[in-house]
Write an enzyme that holds these catalytic residues in place. Structure first.
Site, PDB file in Angstrom:
ATOM      1  N   GLN A  81      31.062  -3.156 -15.921  1.00 44.18           N
ATOM      2  CA  GLN A  81      29.836  -3.896 -15.650  1.00 44.18           C
ATOM      3  C   GLN A  81      29.149  -4.256 -16.961  1.00 44.18           C
ATOM      4  O   GLN A  81      29.105  -3.454 -17.894  1.00 44.18           O
ATOM      5  CB  GLN A  81      28.923  -3.008 -14.804  1.00 44.18           C
ATOM      6  N   SER A  85      34.533   2.611 -17.283  1.00 45.78           N
ATOM      7  CA  SER A  85      33.714   2.804 -16.095  1.00 45.78           C
ATOM      8  C   SER A  85      34.336   2.086 -14.899  1.00 45.78           C
ATOM      9  O   SER A  85      35.436   2.425 -14.470  1.00 45.78           O
ATOM     10  CB  SER A  85      32.277   2.348 -16.375  1.00 45.78           C
ATOM     11  N   LEU A  86      33.668   1.061 -14.369  1.00 51.02           N
ATOM     12  CA  LEU A  86      34.235   0.269 -13.272  1.00 51.02           C
ATOM     13  C   LEU A  86      35.655  -0.190 -13.591  1.00 51.02           C
ATOM     14  O   LEU A  86      36.524  -0.251 -12.713  1.00 51.02           O
ATOM     15  CB  LEU A  86      33.351  -0.953 -13.008  1.00 51.02           C
ATOM     16  N   ARG A 136      31.106   2.039  -3.962  1.00 56.38           N
ATOM     17  CA  ARG A 136      30.693   2.774  -5.167  1.00 56.38           C
ATOM     18  C   ARG A 136      29.367   2.242  -5.692  1.00 56.38           C
ATOM     19  O   ARG A 136      28.457   3.003  -6.033  1.00 56.38           O
ATOM     20  CB  ARG A 136      31.779   2.647  -6.238  1.00 56.38           C
ATOM     21  N   HIS A 173      26.501   7.308 -14.578  1.00 53.41           N
ATOM     22  CA  HIS A 173      27.289   8.354 -15.233  1.00 53.41           C
ATOM     23  C   HIS A 173      26.475   9.573 -15.659  1.00 53.41           C
ATOM     24  O   HIS A 173      26.993  10.460 -16.327  1.00 53.41           O
ATOM     25  CB  HIS A 173      28.084   7.801 -16.428  1.00 53.41           C
ATOM     26  N   GLN A 193      33.770  10.726 -11.838  1.00 53.43           N
ATOM     27  CA  GLN A 193      33.434   9.708 -12.834  1.00 53.43           C
ATOM     28  C   GLN A 193      32.041   9.133 -12.644  1.00 53.43           C
ATOM     29  O   GLN A 193      31.364   8.758 -13.604  1.00 53.43           O
ATOM     30  CB  GLN A 193      34.490   8.592 -12.788  1.00 53.43           C
TER      31      GLN A 193
END
Length: 317
Positions: free
Chosen positions: A10, A90-91, A115, A201, A250
Site C-alpha cells: 500500500q 506488507s500487502l 484483511r 503492523h 503479519q
C-alpha cells in the site's frame, strides 16, 4: 545469475497505474477475474479513479494485488524467467504468495479485502497513527519509541524496518507525536506523520490478526511452488498451516524488509525485479544491498527491457 521478484504494498497505488499494460491479454485477463471475484469494477476504479476511492484501504489492497499480479502474469506470458525466490512488502507478501501458487487470484483479492476491513476496523479512526523516521539507527528509533510510550501509557513501536536510516513507527496518535518530537531532538533528518488511516503492523492490530486467522482457516491454501520470504520472521514457510499462521501474525507484527533483502543477498541473489506500480522497493533495496542489480516492471516497455536484460545476464552466467 539468481533472480528474485518483489511486490510493492500500500502506498504505491495511483490512478492510471495499469495504463502501460493496456492491450496485454494476460494482464487484462487478471483484471477481469479480479473484477468478477469482487463483484466490483476494480479495473475502472484503477483507470479512472476517483483517487480518494482508490486510496480507501478496502480498495487499495485488492487494487495493488491485482495490478502487481497482472504485471507478473504478463511477464510469464511473454516467456519471462521464473524467480527462484520472492517477497512482498506488507500487502505485497500476499501478491508474492499468489504468484507462488499459494492462493488463486480470486481467493487472494477477496482475502486482502477482508484483511483491509479487519485492519481498518481494529482501531477507531483518529486513535492510531504512523510516522516515518529518517536518519536514525534502528536502535535509537526503538529507544525513542520506548521513551514516548511513557511506561506503557501509549503503544509506540517500530513497525517497518525499510532500509538503513528509514524506520516507520506506529501506535497511539499521541504517542507517535511524542516520538516524532523526541526523534528530531535525537537528530532525525525527518520524522513525519504518514497519511494512513490505521497503525498498521503495530500490536494495536492484534484483534485484526485474530480475525484474519479465522478467515485464513476458511481459505484454500496450497504449498508454494516458489519460495516466499515472510515479512515477520524472514523464513520461507512450506506448509499451508505455516503460511496461515505467519500471515495472521503479519497484521500486527513489524515488516522486516532489511533482513528480507539481506537474506536474498546472502543466498546469492544477483538480480531483483520489483514487479508492480511504483519504484518504492527499488530505492530501499539499493540502500540495503547496493551490489544487487535492481530492475522494475511497471508497463509493457519496462517488461520488455527487463526480459532482455535478464536473458542477457542468464546467458552470460
Amino acid at each position: 545469475m539468481k533472480l528474485a521478484f518483489v511486490f510493492p504494498g500500500q502506498g504505491s497505488q495511483k490512478v492510471g497505474m495499469l495504463e502501460g499494460m493496456a492491450g496485454n491479454a494476460a494482464a487484462e485477463d487478471v483484471m477481469r477475474r479480479a473484477d468478477a471475484a469482487l463483484g466490483q469494477d476494480l479495473t475502472g476504479l484503477i483507470a479512472n479513479g476517483p483517487e480518494a476511492d482508490l486510496n480507501l484501504t478496502v480498495n487499495t489492497q485488492p487494487a495493488m494485488l491485482a495490478s502487481s499480479y497482472a504485471m507478473y502474469a504478463a511477464w510469464l506470458a511473454e516467456g519471462g524467467m521464473k524467480p527462484v525466490v520472492m517477497a512482498g512488502h506488507s500487502l505485497g507478501e500476499y501478491t508474492a504468495l499468489t504468484a507462488a501458487g499459494v492462493f488463486s487470484l480470486e481467493e487472494a483479492v477477496r482475502l486482502v479485502r477482508f484483511r483491509a476491513q479487519a485492519m481498518q476496523s481494529a482501531v477507531p479512526v483518529g486513535v492510531g497513527a504512523m510516522a516515518a523516521v529518517l536518519g536514525l539507527t534502528d536502535e535509537v528509533v526503538a529507544a525513542v519509541c520506548e521513551e514516548a510510550s511513557q511506561g506503557g501509557k501509549y503503544v509506540v513501536e517500530p513497525v517497518n524496518f525499510n532500509c538503513p536510516g528509514q524506520v516507520v513507527i506506529a501506535g497511539h496518535k499521541e504517542g507517535i507525536e511524542k516520538a516524532c518530537a523526541a526523534a528530531q531532538q535525537r537528530g532525525a533528518r525527518r520524522a513525519l506523520i504518514l497519511p494512513v488511516s490505521a497503525p498498521f503492523h503495530s500490536s494495536l492490530l492484534a484483534g485484526a490478526a485474530k480475525e484474519l486467522s479465522l478467515e485464513l482457516a476458511r481459505v484454500e491454501v496450497h504449498a508454494p511452488a516458489i519460495e516466499v520470504i515472510a515479512n515477520v520472521d524472514v523464513a520461507c514457510h512450506k506448509t499451508p498451516d505455516g503460511i496461515r499462521e505467519i500471515l495472521a501474525l503479519q497484521a500486527a507484527r513489524p515488516v522486516q524488509w532489511v533482513k528480507t533483502i539481506e537474506k536474498m543477498r546472502d543466498e546469492g541473489v544477483t538480480h531483483i525485479v520489483e514487479c508492480g506500480p511504483g519504484k518504492v522497493l527499488t530505492g530501499m533495496i539499493r540502500r540495503i544491498a547496493p551490489d544487487i542489480k535492481t530492475l522494475n516492471i511497471f508497463d509493457a516497455d519496462s517488461l520488455a527491457a527487463v526480459k532482455s536484460e535478464i536473458e542477457a545476464a542468464a546467458g552470460a552466467s
